[in-house]
Design an enzyme around this catalytic site. Structure first.
Site, mmCIF file in Angstrom:
data_model
loop_
_atom_site.group_PDB
_atom_site.id
_atom_site.type_symbol
_atom_site.label_atom_id
_atom_site.label_comp_id
_atom_site.label_asym_id
_atom_site.label_seq_id
_atom_site.Cartn_x
_atom_site.Cartn_y
_atom_site.Cartn_z
ATOM 1 N N ARG A 179 0.822 -1.215 0.000
ATOM 2 C CA ARG A 179 0.000 0.000 0.000
ATOM 3 C C ARG A 179 0.854 1.262 0.000
ATOM 4 O O ARG A 179 0.371 2.344 -0.335
ATOM 5 C CB ARG A 179 -0.916 0.042 1.232
ATOM 6 C CG ARG A 179 -1.971 -1.024 1.248
ATOM 7 C CD ARG A 179 -3.005 -0.826 0.179
ATOM 8 N NE ARG A 179 -4.007 -1.871 0.218
ATOM 9 C CZ ARG A 179 -4.829 -2.137 -0.758
ATOM 10 N NH1 ARG A 179 -4.772 -1.445 -1.873
ATOM 11 N NH2 ARG A 179 -5.730 -3.095 -0.650
ATOM 12 N N LEU A 259 -0.295 -3.786 -10.725
ATOM 13 C CA LEU A 259 0.122 -2.649 -11.554
ATOM 14 C C LEU A 259 0.478 -1.408 -10.742
ATOM 15 O O LEU A 259 0.730 -0.357 -11.308
ATOM 16 C CB LEU A 259 -1.005 -2.295 -12.545
ATOM 17 C CG LEU A 259 -1.275 -3.372 -13.608
ATOM 18 C CD1 LEU A 259 -2.546 -3.044 -14.375
ATOM 19 C CD2 LEU A 259 -0.106 -3.485 -14.565
ATOM 20 N N ARG A 260 0.472 -1.543 -9.416
ATOM 21 C CA ARG A 260 0.791 -0.373 -8.587
ATOM 22 C C ARG A 260 2.206 0.143 -8.872
ATOM 23 O O ARG A 260 2.457 1.331 -8.858
ATOM 24 C CB ARG A 260 0.653 -0.707 -7.101
ATOM 25 C CG ARG A 260 -0.779 -0.719 -6.612
ATOM 26 C CD ARG A 260 -0.862 -0.544 -5.102
ATOM 27 N NE ARG A 260 -2.244 -0.675 -4.662
ATOM 28 C CZ ARG A 260 -2.769 -1.774 -4.155
ATOM 29 N NH1 ARG A 260 -2.011 -2.844 -4.003
ATOM 30 N NH2 ARG A 260 -4.031 -1.823 -3.798
ATOM 31 N N GLY A 261 3.128 -0.775 -9.103
ATOM 32 C CA GLY A 261 4.510 -0.378 -9.378
ATOM 33 C C GLY A 261 4.613 0.517 -10.602
ATOM 34 O O GLY A 261 5.311 1.536 -10.585
#
Length: 338
Positions: A179, A259-261
């Protein structure tokens, strides 16, 4: 650490910072000092949730139309103590009002105070699991829902989550670690002259805090103005399509889950360009932020001794076709940025 914090101030949607490092390295001091750099925000007068008057989704607790009067206030920075109860964090029944007026009323908690601000958790790796679950839910949705004693309240809880901790005291749950938009690792300074410099600065502050603050006021105001300018310029910053493809290729090669990266690296690179007064993202911008954005998202191999930061940089250099920096070059670049 400083770069990650500044970029999150410029673009809060980056998603916060996790700072892990040795004890006594100034993690908490640096984070709390950030509050002084934050420009004021416009909020609805007498609203417990710091509601934005220009945001139609953010209503008062009763769901009614907000007051037309607005005030300027400092961006809230809320400390979440390790011993906090779930009621104190989420909010609870206003007992005083219930006894005096016989009505059910909601008393906002720390998540309400932190809305549109910064929520800081010191020693986040020691936080109780049930509070971690509450933070995960709010950080993911941007809302806090409270069901207590016949009261049902839903209020905005959109905050930048900043955590610090010592890795010796335990690891963080992968769900919570993911997060955090960025992850910085802090090591104790080894150079004797630099250690003496830090000790002297601390002694000067302890001797006369007011004079020390006045002495650095001009630099502080200059940095604050730079942040305000960067926030205004951020929507104009653009990134070449090929660069975006290369960022996603690095994430794919490193086997980063989700896909946060990709999203965070794109946002951080744009924020850095805005911070330095540019409207075009360069490869160097991406190089400077990609380790901070991806280091904590890699799957850990217990048999692998390679530092995850090195692994990210190695993959970046291959995909972007640039030469890896030597340790001497890295040290020179770090001292130049200081």
């Amino acid at each position: 650490m400083k770069l990650a914090l500044l970029l999150n101030v410029i673009d809060p949607k980056i998603g916060g910072v996790m700072i892990m490092g040795d004890r006594g390295t100034g993690k908490s001091t640096t984070i709390r000092a950030l509050a002084d750099l934050l420009p004021e925000i416009e909020v609805v007068a007498d609203d417990p949730f710091n509601s934005d008057p220009n945001e139609p989704d953010w209503m008062n607790s009763d769901g009614g139309v907000q007051s037309a009067s607005t005030v300027k206030k400092k961006v809230p920075m809320v400390d979440l103590p390790l011993g906090a109860t779930e009621d104190r964090v989420c909010g609870t029944i206003d007992i005083e009002k219930a006894l005096a007026e016989g009505v059910k009323a909601f008393e906002p908690g720390l998540l309400a105070k932190a809305n549109r601000g910064i929520l800081y958790v010191d020693e986040v790796n020691l936080l109780d699991d049930h509070l971690v679950d509450v933070l995960l839910d709010s950080a993911a949705s941007g809302w806090n829902t409270v069901e207590r004693e016949g009261i049902s309240i839903r209020h905005p809880a959109r905050f930048v989550l900043v955590g610090s901790g010592n890795p010796e005291e335990g690891e963080l749950r992968p769900q919570l670690l993911d997060r955090f938009g960025m992850h910085a690792e802090i090591r104790t300074v080894k150079e004797p002259t630099l250690r003496v410099k830090i000790v002297e600065e601390r002694a000067a502050f302890d001797k006369n805090p007011l004079d020390y603050i006045k002495e650095h006021q001009e630099v502080q105001e200059t940095l604050q103005q730079q942040i305000v300018t960067a926030q205004a310029q951020l929507p104009q910053v653009e990134m070449d399509y090929d660069m975006r493809v290369n960022i996603s290729e690095v994430c794919s090669e490193l086997d980063v889950d989700g896909l946060r990266g990709d999203i965070v690296t794109n946002r951080a690179a744009k924020a850095l360009a805005a911070f330095e007064g540019r409207t075009e993202v360069t490869v160097d911008d991406i190089r400077r932020v990609i380790t901070l954005c991806l280091r904590h998202r890699l799957r850990k191999d217990p048999l692998e001794s390679i530092d995850s930061g090195y692994k990210v940089q190695k993959s970046f250099c291959r995909v972007f076709g640039v030469e890896a920096e030597s340790e001497a070059d890295s040290a020179m670049a770090a001292s130049a940025s200081r």
